[in-house]
Design a protein around this motif. Structure first.
Motif, PDB file in Angstrom:
ATOM      1  N   LEU A   1       0.844  -1.181   0.000  1.00  0.00           N
ATOM      2  CA  LEU A   1       0.000   0.000   0.000  1.00  0.00           C
ATOM      3  C   LEU A   1       0.877   1.228   0.000  1.00  0.00           C
ATOM      4  N   ASN A  41      -5.026   5.861   6.041  1.00  0.00           N
ATOM      5  CA  ASN A  41      -4.723   4.842   5.032  1.00  0.00           C
ATOM      6  C   ASN A  41      -5.300   3.533   5.544  1.00  0.00           C
ATOM      7  N   HIS A  58      -6.303  -0.482   4.183  1.00  0.00           N
ATOM      8  CA  HIS A  58      -6.095  -1.409   3.079  1.00  0.00           C
ATOM      9  C   HIS A  58      -6.304  -2.825   3.594  1.00  0.00           C
TER      10      HIS A  58
END
Length: 187
Positions: free
Chosen positions: A138, A145, A147
């Protein structure tokens, strides 16, 4: 490791050396069990926040600390501070987790990121224990963030490395960033 529990006096670094030796001998499960008995932490628990502890690397974080390429916890250990000089790069921090689920959601907040270039200068990667190549990555940006790291169907591994990769390109500005504690949730 089994005899360790019956010992009453142990040198301060004995447990670190024992965990390191177990990992070098590929006794990952035994090293993780010993780590859990020493710290009370079960790395990879659902909803767990991974702090920036570095008492028992590589189960806890292992940081790079070389001239111009440094990762270190902030004073209150809430953030990881990264500093990378131009021309430097690589894995700057890593740790081992136990994860029996194929997919793991990871959430992290990046702040004070003075992005040195538009190419990938800060990313998180995940790879299986004993493998050199990541199975997913990622690119990290300023802000939240999240993921889901998905392991390919052909791969099987219960123990995985989370690695933070940072690079500042030659002739560009240095890279600096702060990263919050990780949140991990099996999917």
């Amino acid at each position: 490791a089994k005899a360790r529990s019956s010992l009453t006096f142990l040198p301060e670094d004995f447990n670190k050396r024992l965990i390191s030796g177990l990992l070098k001998a590929d006794n990952v499960a035994e090293a993780m069990d010993l780590y859990a008995s020493l710290t009370g932490a079960h790395v990879g628990e659902s909803g767990a926040a991974l702090g920036w502890e570095s008492d028992f690397p590589p189960i806890d974080w292992l940081y790079e600390d070389a001239g111009g390429f440094r990762a270190r916890p902030s004073g209150d250990a809430e953030l990881l501070e990264l500093e990378v000089s131009p021309g430097k790069g690589g894995v700057i921090a890593s740790r081992l987790i136990k994860a029996s689920d194929r997919d793991i959601l990871v959430g992290v907040i990046v702040s004070d990121f003075n992005k040195a270039d538009t190419s990938q200068t800060l990313r998180m990667e995940m790879r299986c224990w004993g493998e050199s190549d990541p199975f997913d990555s990622l690119r990290l940006q300023t802000g939240l963030n999240e993921h889901t790291f998905s392991m390919p169907e052909s791969w099987e591994c219960e123990y995985r490395y989370i690695e933070i990769y940072a690079r500042a390109f030659r002739g560009k500005a240095p890279l600096a960033a702060k990263i919050s504690k990780f949140r991990i949730e099996p999917q």
